[in-house]
Design a protein around this motif. Structure first.
Motif, PDB file in Angstrom:
ATOM      1  N   UNK A  60       0.846  -1.203   0.000  1.00  4.88           N
ATOM      2  CA  UNK A  60       0.000   0.000   0.000  1.00  4.88           C
ATOM      3  C   UNK A  60       0.878   1.249   0.000  1.00  4.88           C
ATOM      4  N   UNK A  61       0.809   2.016  -1.079  1.00  5.18           N
ATOM      5  CA  UNK A  61       1.638   3.219  -1.166  1.00  5.18           C
ATOM      6  C   UNK A  61       1.002   4.400  -0.427  1.00  5.18           C
ATOM      7  N   UNK A  62      -0.321   4.549  -0.542  1.00  7.27           N
ATOM      8  CA  UNK A  62      -1.012   5.659   0.098  1.00  7.27           C
ATOM      9  C   UNK A  62      -2.168   5.112   0.940  1.00  7.27           C
ATOM     10  N   UNK A  63      -1.922   4.884   2.228  1.00  5.06           N
ATOM     11  CA  UNK A  63      -2.949   4.294   3.096  1.00  5.06           C
ATOM     12  C   UNK A  63      -4.265   5.078   3.119  1.00  5.06           C
ATOM     13  N   UNK A  64      -4.196   6.419   3.119  1.00  5.34           N
ATOM     14  CA  UNK A  64      -5.420   7.227   3.162  1.00  5.34           C
ATOM     15  C   UNK A  64      -6.297   6.933   1.952  1.00  5.34           C
ATOM     16  N   UNK A  65      -5.697   6.974   0.760  1.00  9.41           N
ATOM     17  CA  UNK A  65      -6.457   6.722  -0.455  1.00  9.41           C
ATOM     18  C   UNK A  65      -6.987   5.293  -0.487  1.00  9.41           C
ATOM     19  N   UNK A  66      -6.193   4.349  -0.007  1.00 11.48           N
ATOM     20  CA  UNK A  66      -6.600   2.949   0.003  1.00 11.48           C
ATOM     21  C   UNK A  66      -7.805   2.762   0.929  1.00 11.48           C
ATOM     22  N   UNK A  67      -7.754   3.367   2.115  1.00 14.29           N
ATOM     23  CA  UNK A  67      -8.853   3.249   3.071  1.00 14.29           C
ATOM     24  C   UNK A  67     -10.126   3.929   2.552  1.00 14.29           C
ATOM     25  N   UNK A  68      -9.959   5.090   1.924  1.00 12.93           N
ATOM     26  CA  UNK A  68     -11.120   5.773   1.341  1.00 12.93           C
ATOM     27  C   UNK A  68     -11.752   4.903   0.262  1.00 12.93           C
TER      28      UNK A  68
END
Length: 300
Positions: A60-68
Motif C-alpha cells: 500500500x503506497x497511500x494508506x489514506x487513499x486505500x482506506x477511502x
C-alpha cells in the motif's frame, strides 16, 4: 522462528490499527455523507477495518487513499440496500442528525456539505453519482482515485461528476447563509414558540415553508410534508406546552433540541432563505437520536 513471525504480525497489526485510527474521522465522514446514517456509517467502518487488517501493508503506497477506496465500496453496497429499505419507510425519511463540535461550523464548506438540507439533496442522486460527487466536491480526490473507488474509468467519472454537480446545483439552497443569520432566525423562532406567539411564528416563517417530520413509524409524526406558514405555525404552536427547546450545533449548523421530561424527543434543523425559515426538519425517530447526546467528530 514462530516467535519472530508472531512478533512481525503484531507489529503489522499495530501499524494497521494506528493508520486506521488516524483516518477514522475522515472515513466516517465519507460514509456518513454517502449514507446519511451514522449507524450505517459505523457498520461500513467495521467492514472497512476487517478488510484493512487483511491487507499486506507493504503493497500500500497511500494508506489514506486505500482506506477511502475500501470505505467507498462498502458504502456503495450499503447505499443500494438502504435505497430498498427507504422505499418501505413510514413517512418522510430524514438523515440521522449529528451533534457536532464548533470547529465543524468554522469549516464552512464541510458544514454546508453535511447540513440536513444538503444531505437531502444528495438523496436525489443515484448511488454512483453520490459517491463521485462526495469524493470529488467534498474531499477533493482526483478522478483516477475516484475511478478506482467506484469501479469506473476516469473519463466516465468526469462525466458523472459533471452531471452530479449540475443536479446538485439546481437543487441546493440558492444562497450561502451565515451561522449568525441562522442563529438569529432560530432565536426568533424559539421565542415565538415558547411564548405561544402565533404572529411571531408567522413573521419568521417563509410563506411556502415546508415542515418534514421523521418518526419512522415508531412515534407520532406527519406522514407527508406540512406546507405553508399558517399550517406549519399551527403544528409548531403545540410545542410550547410540550417541553423545553435548547440550542445545539447539529450537522455543523445551529439547531434546536426538544426535550420532554429531560429526554431528547426531537431534533429540529432549519433551512434559511432570505432571513426566513424556508425548511424545517424534525427528526423524532428514537433510532436516529443516539448521536445528539454527545459530539461526533467529522473531518475532511
Amino acid at each position: 522462528m514462530s516467535q519472530r513471525r508472531t512478533g512481525r504480525r503484531l507489529v503489522r497489526m499495530d501499524s494497521a490499527t494506528e493508520t486506521f485510527v488516524t483516518h477514522r474521522n475522515l472515513l466516517f465522514t465519507v460514509a456518513y455523507e454517502m449514507l446519511g446514517s451514522a449507524a450505517d456509517a459505523e457498520d461500513v467502518l467495521q467492514e472497512t477495518w476487517l478488510r484493512w487488517v487483511g491487507v499486506d501493508l507493504d503493497t500500500v503506497r497511500e494508506p489514506r487513499a486505500y482506506l477511502v477506496r475500501i470505505t467507498t465500496r462498502q458504502a456503495l453496497s450499503r447505499l443500494r440496500t438502504l435505497g430498498r429499505r427507504k422505499e418501505s419507510y413510514v413517512g418522510p425519511w430524514l438523515p440521522e442528525p449529528l451533534l457536532t463540535a464548533p470547529d465543524v461550523a468554522e469549516d464552512v464548506e464541510l458544514a454546508d456539505n453535511v447540513s440536513m438540507a444538503m444531505l437531502l439533496v444528495l438523496e436525489t442522486l443515484a448511488p454512483t453519482e453520490r459517491a463521485v460527487f462526495v469524493l470529488r466536491e467534498v474531499f477533493g480526490l482526483e478522478y483516477d482515485e475516484i475511478a478506482e473507488a467506484v469501479g469506473k474509468k476516469p473519463a466516465a467519472v468526469r462525466q458523472i461528476a459533471h452531471r452530479a454537480r449540475a443536479h446538485v446545483a439546481a437543487r441546493r439552497p440558492r444562497e450561502a447563509v451565515s451561522a449568525a443569520e441562522t442563529r438569529d432566525a432560530l432565536q426568533a423562532f424559539q421565542r415565538a414558540v415558547e411564548m405561544g406567539d402565533l404572529q411571531g411564528l408567522l413573521d419568521i416563517l417563509a410563506p411556502d415553508v415546508a415542515l418534514l417530520t421523521d418518526g419512522g413509524g415508531v412515534v407520532r409524526a406527519a406522514l407527508a410534508p406540512v406546507v405553508g406558514a399558517a399550517t406549519v405555525a399551527e403544528v409548531l404552536g403545540r410545542i410550547s406546552t410540550a417541553g423545553s427547546l435548547q440550542p445545539a450545533q447539529v450537522n455543523g449548523h445551529p439547531a434546536l433540541i426538544l426535550r420532554l421530561d429531560g429526554e431528547i424527543d426531537t431534533v429540529l434543523a432549519v433551512r434559511i432563505d432570505g432571513g426566513l425559515i424556508a425548511g424545517l426538519y424534525a427528526v423524532r425517530n428514537p433510532e436516529k437520536l443516539s448521536r445528539v447526546d454527545h459530539e461526533t467528530p467529522i473531518s475532511r
